[in-house]
Write a protein that holds these residues in place. Structure first.
Motif, PDB file in Angstrom:
ATOM      1  N   TYR A 272      10.669  44.551  -0.104  1.00 24.87           N
ATOM      2  CA  TYR A 272       9.846  43.351  -0.025  1.00 24.87           C
ATOM      3  C   TYR A 272       8.989  43.287   1.231  1.00 24.87           C
ATOM      4  O   TYR A 272       7.879  42.746   1.196  1.00 24.87           O
ATOM      5  N   ALA A 273       9.464  43.841   2.317  1.00 28.76           N
ATOM      6  CA  ALA A 273       8.706  43.788   3.572  1.00 28.76           C
ATOM      7  C   ALA A 273       7.405  44.587   3.450  1.00 28.76           C
ATOM      8  O   ALA A 273       6.327  44.083   3.797  1.00 28.76           O
ATOM      9  N   LEU A 274       7.495  45.825   2.969  1.00 28.62           N
ATOM     10  CA  LEU A 274       6.274  46.635   2.811  1.00 28.62           C
ATOM     11  C   LEU A 274       5.350  46.044   1.755  1.00 28.62           C
ATOM     12  O   LEU A 274       4.125  46.039   1.928  1.00 28.62           O
TER      13      LEU A 274
ATOM     14  N   GLN B 146       1.778  37.495  -5.701  1.00 25.50           N
ATOM     15  CA  GLN B 146       2.816  38.507  -5.462  1.00 25.50           C
ATOM     16  C   GLN B 146       3.607  38.222  -4.189  1.00 25.50           C
ATOM     17  O   GLN B 146       4.790  38.539  -4.103  1.00 25.50           O
ATOM     18  N   ILE B 147       2.962  37.617  -3.198  1.00 20.78           N
ATOM     19  CA  ILE B 147       3.684  37.217  -1.982  1.00 20.78           C
ATOM     20  C   ILE B 147       4.743  36.174  -2.351  1.00 20.78           C
ATOM     21  O   ILE B 147       5.913  36.293  -1.962  1.00 20.78           O
ATOM     22  N   ALA B 148       4.340  35.178  -3.125  1.00 26.54           N
ATOM     23  CA  ALA B 148       5.293  34.153  -3.570  1.00 26.54           C
ATOM     24  C   ALA B 148       6.373  34.782  -4.453  1.00 26.54           C
ATOM     25  O   ALA B 148       7.566  34.455  -4.325  1.00 26.54           O
ATOM     26  N   ASN B 149       5.964  35.689  -5.306  1.00 30.16           N
ATOM     27  CA  ASN B 149       6.904  36.376  -6.192  1.00 30.16           C
ATOM     28  C   ASN B 149       7.941  37.163  -5.390  1.00 30.16           C
ATOM     29  O   ASN B 149       9.119  37.185  -5.745  1.00 30.16           O
ATOM     30  N   SER B 150       7.515  37.779  -4.293  1.00 28.48           N
ATOM     31  CA  SER B 150       8.465  38.545  -3.477  1.00 28.48           C
ATOM     32  C   SER B 150       9.532  37.631  -2.874  1.00 28.48           C
ATOM     33  O   SER B 150      10.688  38.034  -2.761  1.00 28.48           O
TER      34      SER B 150
ATOM     35  N   LYS C 163      13.556  38.173  -3.775  1.00 27.37           N
ATOM     36  CA  LYS C 163      14.602  38.387  -2.766  1.00 27.37           C
ATOM     37  C   LYS C 163      15.412  37.126  -2.518  1.00 27.37           C
ATOM     38  O   LYS C 163      16.277  37.105  -1.653  1.00 27.37           O
ATOM     39  N   GLU C 164      15.111  36.075  -3.295  1.00 26.26           N
ATOM     40  CA  GLU C 164      15.824  34.788  -3.231  1.00 26.26           C
ATOM     41  C   GLU C 164      15.832  34.222  -1.814  1.00 26.26           C
ATOM     42  O   GLU C 164      16.855  33.762  -1.316  1.00 26.26           O
ATOM     43  N   ASP C 165      14.641  34.237  -1.191  1.00 26.63           N
ATOM     44  CA  ASP C 165      14.460  33.690   0.156  1.00 26.63           C
ATOM     45  C   ASP C 165      13.631  32.416   0.026  1.00 26.63           C
ATOM     46  O   ASP C 165      12.407  32.444   0.138  1.00 26.63           O
TER      47      ASP C 165
END
Length: 171
Positions: free
Chosen positions: A135-137, A159-163, A167-169
Motif C-alpha cells: 500500500y505504501a508504494l 485508489q488512494i481511498a481504496n488503499s 489495509k483497513e486503516d
C-alpha cells in the motif's frame, strides 16, 4: 529461377510489376506491425474474457506477451516498441504475475520516459502494488499521479481511498 528468355514479354512485365508492387507496398515493417497488431488483439480478447472465462483470458494474455516480446526484442527501435512493452506489463498484471508486471512497468518507465502511455503505465503500476498489498508504494504512485496527471487525478484519488479501505486503516 525465372529467365526472361522463357517468358513472353507480356508475362514478364506483369511479373515485374507484381514484384515491384510487393516491394513498395509491403515493406518489412509490416511483418513486425502485424505481430504487434495480433498481440493487441489477443490482449483485447483477454480483457473481454477476464470475468466470464478466466482461463481463456489467461491464454490470450500469454499469447499477447509472446507476440509483444518479439516486437520488443527484434524491433526495439520501432515506433511500436513502447506499445509492445506496455502491453507485456499489462498482460502480466491481468494474469496475476505481479513481480513480472512491476519489472516490465519499471523497464517501460525507464526506457520510454516520453511515451504517451507514461501516466497510464504509472497508474497500472500502482494497481499492481495494490494487488500485491504494498500500500505504501501504491499510494506514492497514486499521490504523484493525482498531483501531476489531470487525466488520472480522479482515478488516483479513488485508489488512494481504496488503499486505506484495503489495509483497513480508517483512523
Amino acid at each position: 529461377m525465372i529467365c526472361r528468355k522463357n517468358l513472353s514479354p507480356k508475362f514478364f512485365r506483369a511479373w515485374l510489376f507484381l514484384v515491384f508492387t510487393f516491394l513498395i507496398f509491403v515493406p518489412p515493417a509490416c511483418v513486425y506491425y502485424n505481430t504487434f497488431y495480433n498481440a493487441r488483439v489477443y490482449y483485447q480478447q483477454g480483457v473481454k474474457l477476464v470475468k466470464t472465462n478466466p482461463s481463456a483470458a489467461k491464454t490470450n494474455f500469454e499469447k499477447a506477451i509472446t507476440k509483444s516480446a518479439i516486437v520488443v526484442k527484434k524491433h526495439f527501435r520501432s515506433k511500436w516498441a513502447d506499445d509492445a512493452l506496455f502491453l507485456v506489463a499489462r498482460s502480466y498484471y491481468h494474469i496475476g504475475e505481479y513481480e513480472k508486471a512491476i519489472k516490465n512497468f519499471e523497464d517501460f518507465l525507464t526506457v520510454f520516459p516520453e511515451s504517451p502511455y507514461r501516466d497510464e503505465a504509472s497508474y497500472y503500476q500502482g494497481l499492481t502494488y495494490l494487488a500485491k498489498k504494498d500500500y505504501a508504494l501504491a499510494s506514492l504512485i497514486f499521490y504523484d499521479l493525482k498531483e501531476n496527471s489531470p487525466r488520472f487525478a480522479q482515478a488516483s484519488a479513488y485508489q488512494i481511498a481504496n488503499s486505506f479501505c484495503l489495509k483497513e486503516d480508517f483512523c
